[in-house]
Design a protein around this motif. Sequence first.
Motif, PDB file in Angstrom:
ATOM      1  N   ILE A   1      27.043  18.068  40.403  1.00 21.07           N
ATOM      2  CA  ILE A   1      26.871  18.399  41.814  1.00 21.07           C
ATOM      3  C   ILE A   1      27.696  19.627  42.190  1.00 21.07           C
ATOM      4  N   GLY A   2      28.926  19.680  41.690  1.00 25.92           N
ATOM      5  CA  GLY A   2      29.828  20.748  42.096  1.00 25.92           C
ATOM      6  C   GLY A   2      29.665  22.043  41.337  1.00 25.92           C
ATOM      7  N   THR A   3      29.013  21.987  40.203  1.00 29.84           N
ATOM      8  CA  THR A   3      28.986  23.160  39.329  1.00 29.84           C
ATOM      9  C   THR A   3      27.575  23.649  39.023  1.00 29.84           C
TER      10      THR A   3
ATOM     11  N   ALA B   1      24.447  22.196  40.532  1.00 31.02           N
ATOM     12  CA  ALA B   1      23.397  21.975  41.546  1.00 31.02           C
ATOM     13  C   ALA B   1      23.476  23.077  42.594  1.00 31.02           C
TER      14      ALA B   1
ATOM     15  N   ARG C   1      31.679  10.833  36.840  1.00 29.40           N
ATOM     16  CA  ARG C   1      32.356  12.127  36.726  1.00 29.40           C
ATOM     17  C   ARG C   1      31.339  13.218  36.333  1.00 29.40           C
TER      18      ARG C   1
ATOM     19  N   PHE D   1      35.787  23.649  31.296  1.00 30.90           N
ATOM     20  CA  PHE D   1      35.746  22.411  32.072  1.00 30.90           C
ATOM     21  C   PHE D   1      37.150  21.801  32.147  1.00 30.90           C
TER      22      PHE D   1
ATOM     23  N   GLU E   1      28.298  13.283  37.104  1.00 30.68           N
ATOM     24  CA  GLU E   1      27.524  13.571  38.315  1.00 30.68           C
ATOM     25  C   GLU E   1      28.313  14.494  39.257  1.00 30.68           C
ATOM     26  N   ALA E   2      29.609  14.194  39.439  1.00 34.99           N
ATOM     27  CA  ALA E   2      30.430  15.033  40.327  1.00 34.99           C
ATOM     28  C   ALA E   2      30.527  16.461  39.792  1.00 34.99           C
ATOM     29  N   LEU E   3      30.630  16.588  38.479  1.00 34.13           N
ATOM     30  CA  LEU E   3      30.657  17.929  37.883  1.00 34.13           C
ATOM     31  C   LEU E   3      29.319  18.633  38.070  1.00 34.13           C
TER      32      LEU E   3
END
Lengths: 603, 129
Positions: free
Chosen positions: B53-55, B57, B47, B107, B49-51
């Motif tokens: 990547i989406g926020t 990166a 999770r 968040f 990582e997904a945050l």
Amino acid sequence: MGNQAISAIQWLALLLLLVVLAACSEQSSDTEVTDTMVEVIENVEEDPEIDAALLARQPTTNHWLNDQPIGTGLGPVTVENLASGTSNPEQWLHYGGDYRNFRHSPITELNPDSIGELQIAWLFPTGTDGQFAMSPIVYDGIMYVTTSYNHLMALNAETGEMYWRYDHPQPEDLRVCCGPANRGAAIHGDQIIMSTLDAHLLSFDRFTGELLWDLEIQEHADGFSATAAPLIVKNMVIIGTAGGEYGIRGHFDAYDLNTRERVWRVYTVPAAGEPGVETWSGDSWKTGGAPTWSVGAYDAATNTVMWTTGNPAPDWNGDSRLGDNLYSDSVLAVDADTGEYKWHFQFTPHDVWDYDGNTTIFQVDINFEGRERQALVQANRNGYFYILDRVTGEFLSATPYVEQLNWSTMDENGRPVVNPEAVPSSAADFRVCPGILGGMNGSWAGAINPDLGLAFIPTVENCMTMRKGISVFVKGQTYMGGSPMDSDAAKGEDYGHLSAIDINTGEVKWRYMDNSPLKAGVVSTAGGVVISGSPSGKIFGLNAETGEELWTFNAGGGIRSQPVVYQVNGDTYLAIGAGDNSRTSAVPSGGQLMVFKLKDGQF
Amino acid sequence: MKLFSRSMLFVISTSLLFACSDGGESGGSAEPSRVQAFMADPAAVERGEALFIGTCAGYCHTLTRTDTDALFLFDCQWKHGGKDEEIFNTVTVGIPNTRMVGFGANFPEGEDDLWKIIAYLKTNQEPCA
């Protein structure tokens, strides 16, 4: 002990006094250098005992004015001048050369036979790095050049002598996603107009460089910036903004050049209650993006301004914005006087690939399937070359112009049929073509030779995987919802080409291949050549009819600018900016304006 | 993919380490810190990582070294402090006069989301000198 203590306190007080004096002597950003100041500097240089800190306090300025007569006596730029486009070879008045965005000069002297005789006439350093992306304005023997970070200079177009210069002071918290580019100024009357990275619009006296006015388009800290060359229509300056990666609500504006009042603002994302808002789930329209960061076009015959829009926000995760997300990735046509909606066409509904629709739009009159059409053509970032009816917005055709396209096919109405494998996911295991830069990209401008019926499109071939993530919106912060991952560029497998496309059919006639993705603009001449450049620093001239390479020149630094050609006193010049920081090269960055002249025996 | 594979290896090795030690940043406490606990939980790291990547990166904190104004966050060089709490504070409050605006309490799953991002970053750090 007592005396020594007093002495120490005195020294401390003296030091404190010097610090206070130093703070008070900080020069404001527009301070001019005076004789007294120069004397101080000279004294400092003669005295080796002077602290280096004092040297660091040398007076500086960001604005150099001109008080001498300049130019050839032409009057203010008129509406008629602007409408005439490049028909006068001594003028280049618009980013796109004319309202059609052809970037095509009537100059015949620059042709396949003569191009090999181009020689350097003069150079001018910019002192900046980052993208040197501008298209110069040329009028009255004067060239107006912008650089990255909004430096603006007036130069003698024949000799390169600098007349005046302005370096825009930037705040430290710019909201710039993709570099500090500026793509050029605009000219009207005796004003030179430039948009800025902190989302302002500035006007200067074209002779003296005096700042005439400064208006804020938007608060930059909310995610806005401006990088485009403005478009002048009648007595208005029209400008859009960037910010699609910051969840702005996009718009483009018209301002009266005399009163500085905003005449109209067209939002590119409809608000609650407006037609089109149903294409955004929930309140997602409030942060919908659809930025307007490149220049549009003006059709005087129908009094229509056409403007393109970029990606919906967040970029790579569309879950929070279900629907087509109008008017992102579209072209919008509005009444030039009122901004009233006329028509739109959306290239990439519900974009999740960052396929901004902001590439150059060309107004062309063509024969399409046996019928004369007033058309609008565009090589879109999504890899398709579109032909639309520019009076109605009717879709006519879409043809791939890139070599690699796998994200969709196209139905008969111009709506992409999306390849589900190409939709970004958490796996990021599909190589999407084109990648996020396109195709073509609104950062550079193609050209059209109307005699040949060809559009010249500098193109990127750089496929990449894209990963969907979780996005969080905070005003002024990036809002992207994912990220590009592995790219062909990372493996050294990206490349580029300049493709000549038949504007009547969308068919590719020839390609000029390059090892690097091409990211510079093009200029075309009636003499039958097209000139552009590569990130490797190679300036190249091609035969417009065949694509044959006729001439190259090693500029040393990458080319990201939009070249122009012009004449002064009957001599023919080519101006092109070099020196981009390509981010992958060890070559030092630093802008260099290069002006070539056709050999006349006087070098 | 490379980062993900590395993160899985690190999660496993970190879990083993925690089984034998009292944790690092918890200052000798017998209990692992929140970040350490999340580092040992593959779902939490995923999770985070997904945050990230989406926020974070995209065009800012890239996954590989790139010439941008945003710092590369996998090289152990923490300009604004590398302790878990310092990173938490930096992301929450932001850096004045930069485009790094604080995320505050925005968040989706509250503070835990930010601790999970930090767990993802710490899991994927390059070897520190």
